[in-house]
Design a protein around this motif. Sequence first.
Motif, mmCIF file in Angstrom:
data_model
loop_
_atom_site.group_PDB
_atom_site.id
_atom_site.type_symbol
_atom_site.label_atom_id
_atom_site.label_comp_id
_atom_site.label_asym_id
_atom_site.label_seq_id
_atom_site.Cartn_x
_atom_site.Cartn_y
_atom_site.Cartn_z
ATOM 1 N N ALA A 89 0.837 -1.203 0.000
ATOM 2 C CA ALA A 89 0.000 0.000 0.000
ATOM 3 C C ALA A 89 0.867 1.247 0.000
ATOM 4 C CB ALA A 89 -0.908 0.007 1.230
ATOM 5 N N LEU A 90 0.408 2.262 -0.693
ATOM 6 C CA LEU A 90 1.085 3.547 -0.678
ATOM 7 C C LEU A 90 0.756 4.266 0.623
ATOM 8 C CD1 LEU A 90 0.469 4.681 -4.350
ATOM 9 C CD2 LEU A 90 2.567 3.763 -3.367
ATOM 10 N N GLN A 91 1.699 5.030 1.143
ATOM 11 C CA GLN A 91 1.521 5.741 2.409
ATOM 12 C C GLN A 91 0.717 7.016 2.223
ATOM 13 O OE1 GLN A 91 2.563 5.144 5.590
ATOM 14 N NE2 GLN A 91 3.465 3.181 5.107
ATOM 15 N N GLY A 92 -0.260 7.228 3.074
ATOM 16 C CA GLY A 92 -0.986 8.484 3.101
ATOM 17 C C GLY A 92 -1.979 8.665 1.970
ATOM 18 N N ASP A 93 -2.654 9.807 1.992
ATOM 19 C CA ASP A 93 -3.637 10.140 0.967
ATOM 20 C C ASP A 93 -3.118 11.286 0.126
ATOM 21 O OD1 ASP A 93 -5.928 10.421 -0.549
ATOM 22 O OD2 ASP A 93 -6.747 11.896 0.821
ATOM 23 N N ARG A 94 -2.378 10.949 -0.884
ATOM 24 C CA ARG A 94 -1.927 11.950 -1.841
ATOM 25 C C ARG A 94 -1.712 11.246 -3.176
ATOM 26 N NH1 ARG A 94 2.140 10.737 1.635
ATOM 27 N NH2 ARG A 94 4.134 10.162 0.766
ATOM 28 N N VAL A 95 -1.877 11.973 -4.236
ATOM 29 C CA VAL A 95 -1.648 11.408 -5.550
ATOM 30 C C VAL A 95 -0.152 11.116 -5.641
ATOM 31 C CG1 VAL A 95 -1.791 11.817 -8.025
ATOM 32 C CG2 VAL A 95 -3.599 12.641 -6.522
ATOM 33 N N GLN A 96 0.191 9.841 -5.833
ATOM 34 C CA GLN A 96 1.594 9.464 -5.866
ATOM 35 C C GLN A 96 1.813 8.260 -6.769
ATOM 36 O OE1 GLN A 96 3.133 7.971 -2.109
ATOM 37 N NE2 GLN A 96 1.060 7.778 -1.326
#
Length: 136
Positions: A89-96
């Motif tokens: 999973a990608l960390q946090g809530d941001r477009v990345q």
Amino acid sequence: MRRIATATLAAGIVITAFSLTATPADAAAGFWRTVGLSGVDAFGIYNDEATKVTLNFDLKDTKKDGYSAALRFTFTGTKKQKDDVRVVALQGDRVQDKWQTVTSTRLKHLYVQECRGTWKKGKFTIKKCAGWRQHY
């Protein structure tokens, strides 16, 4: 948007072509792409060798909506081997956008599932997933 999709597809084809020519004769390689959970975009290349499978993939979170993009992988083996399930999973809530690598010694099948979830106190919780898709 179409230019981005075309560029991504072209890059995937080039990477796949290179990986097919750079693998040993006893290895199999292939390309896969996610297909539909909103906010998750991923593609990758798997390389199935004699003793392990290596999966290199790009995972993108395309929405800033309170959820993080994730992928679940299941590698299956023989009846004596327990299935190998991994969550990335990608960390946090941001477009990345992030390249990742996963390996396993389970060689029979690879299944991928797109998911969305949240992070709380360093722990990822899955909220919604698409269906499992078999890639080999």
